[in-house]
Write a protein that holds these residues in place. Structure first.
Motif, PDB file in Angstrom:
ATOM      1  N   PHE A   6       6.178 -22.423  -7.020  1.00 13.08           N
ATOM      2  CA  PHE A   6       5.317 -23.475  -7.589  1.00 13.08           C
ATOM      3  C   PHE A   6       6.122 -24.246  -8.501  1.00 13.08           C
ATOM      4  N   ILE A  80       2.660 -25.873   4.664  1.00  9.12           N
ATOM      5  CA  ILE A  80       2.453 -24.865   4.754  1.00  9.12           C
ATOM      6  C   ILE A  80       3.507 -23.650   3.271  1.00  9.12           C
ATOM      7  N   LEU A  83       2.378 -24.415   0.485  1.00  5.95           N
ATOM      8  CA  LEU A  83       1.248 -23.358  -0.112  1.00  5.95           C
ATOM      9  C   LEU A  83       1.864 -21.897  -0.229  1.00  5.95           C
ATOM     10  N   LEU A  86       2.631 -21.701  -3.272  1.00  3.31           N
ATOM     11  CA  LEU A  86       1.344 -21.509  -4.969  1.00  3.31           C
ATOM     12  C   LEU A  86       0.842 -20.018  -4.269  1.00  3.31           C
ATOM     13  N   TYR A  87       0.706 -19.429  -3.057  1.00  4.31           N
ATOM     14  CA  TYR A  87       0.814 -17.943  -2.801  1.00  4.31           C
ATOM     15  C   TYR A  87       1.124 -16.839  -2.919  1.00  4.31           C
ATOM     16  N   ALA A 100      -6.677 -24.149  -5.455  1.00 10.24           N
ATOM     17  CA  ALA A 100      -5.612 -25.348  -4.585  1.00 10.24           C
ATOM     18  C   ALA A 100      -5.099 -27.130  -4.952  1.00 10.24           C
ATOM     19  N   LEU A 104      -1.870 -28.760  -6.291  1.00  8.67           N
ATOM     20  CA  LEU A 104      -1.124 -29.689  -5.885  1.00  8.67           C
ATOM     21  C   LEU A 104      -1.421 -31.059  -5.790  1.00  8.67           C
ATOM     22  N   VAL A 121      -4.848 -29.294   5.183  1.00 11.95           N
ATOM     23  CA  VAL A 121      -4.623 -28.301   3.642  1.00 11.95           C
ATOM     24  C   VAL A 121      -5.933 -27.534   3.978  1.00 11.95           C
ATOM     25  N   ARG A 122      -7.137 -28.622   3.229  1.00 11.60           N
ATOM     26  CA  ARG A 122      -8.472 -27.358   3.193  1.00 11.60           C
ATOM     27  C   ARG A 122      -8.145 -25.820   4.221  1.00 11.60           C
ATOM     28  N   VAL A 125      -6.177 -23.693   3.027  1.00 18.49           N
ATOM     29  CA  VAL A 125      -6.760 -22.928   2.212  1.00 18.49           C
ATOM     30  C   VAL A 125      -7.674 -22.316   2.287  1.00 18.49           C
ATOM     31  N   ILE A 128      -6.591 -18.921   3.876  1.00 19.26           N
ATOM     32  CA  ILE A 128      -5.567 -18.151   3.277  1.00 19.26           C
ATOM     33  C   ILE A 128      -6.502 -17.095   2.207  1.00 19.26           C
TER      34      ILE A 128
END
Length: 136
Positions: A6, A80, A83, A86-87, A100, A104, A121-122, A125, A128
């Motif tokens: 990320f 995606i 994300l 990121l994760y 997040a 972002l 997106v929320r 997240v 996830i």
């Protein structure tokens, strides 16, 4: 706390001055993702709350969190991919500590996504985090 993948995206975005270039980069990231197997695109992996069709499947291995995902919209596939950067690769216990929204925002995505995309997106997240907390 973001992953190295990320942070690389953040660095790349620092060189992109206008939103259209960033948007195109996000779409390219989505295009480069491997497709999700059709057998995994089932109601259990579908993310509700997204305007587009979105599927996320967690993969927990040795305490490390990963997920695979797909969407029928190219920009969402790109989100995606962002994300995932990121994760993916984080210890399961650290997934919940990632802010997040703040991460972002470093990409300038929050201010340029429609409210429907932001809600999607929320929802991704939340899904996830839910999978990570179940695995922890």
């Amino acid at each position: 706390m973001a992953s190295a993948a990320f942070e690389e995206i953040v660095e790349d975005f620092e060189f992109l001055d206008d939103w259209e270039d960033r948007y195109a980069t996000v779409i390219d990231m989505g295009k480069s993702m491997p497709p999700m197997e059709e057998a995994l695109k089932v109601p259990a992996t579908k993310v509700e709350g997204c305007a587009s069709q979105v599927w996320l499947q967690p993969v927990i291995d040795g305490g490390e969190f990963r997920f695979i995902g797909d969407s029928d919209a190219m920009i969402v596939r790109g989100l995606i991919a962002v994300l995932a950067a990121l994760y993916n690769g984080l210890p399961v216990a650290e997934v919940a500590t990632v802010d997040a929204h703040a991460e972002l925002a470093r990409l300038g995505l929050n201010e340029h996504l429609s409210s429907q995309r932001s809600n999607g997106v929320r929802a991704m997240v939340e899904r996830i985090r839910h999978h990570a907390s179940e695995a922890a």
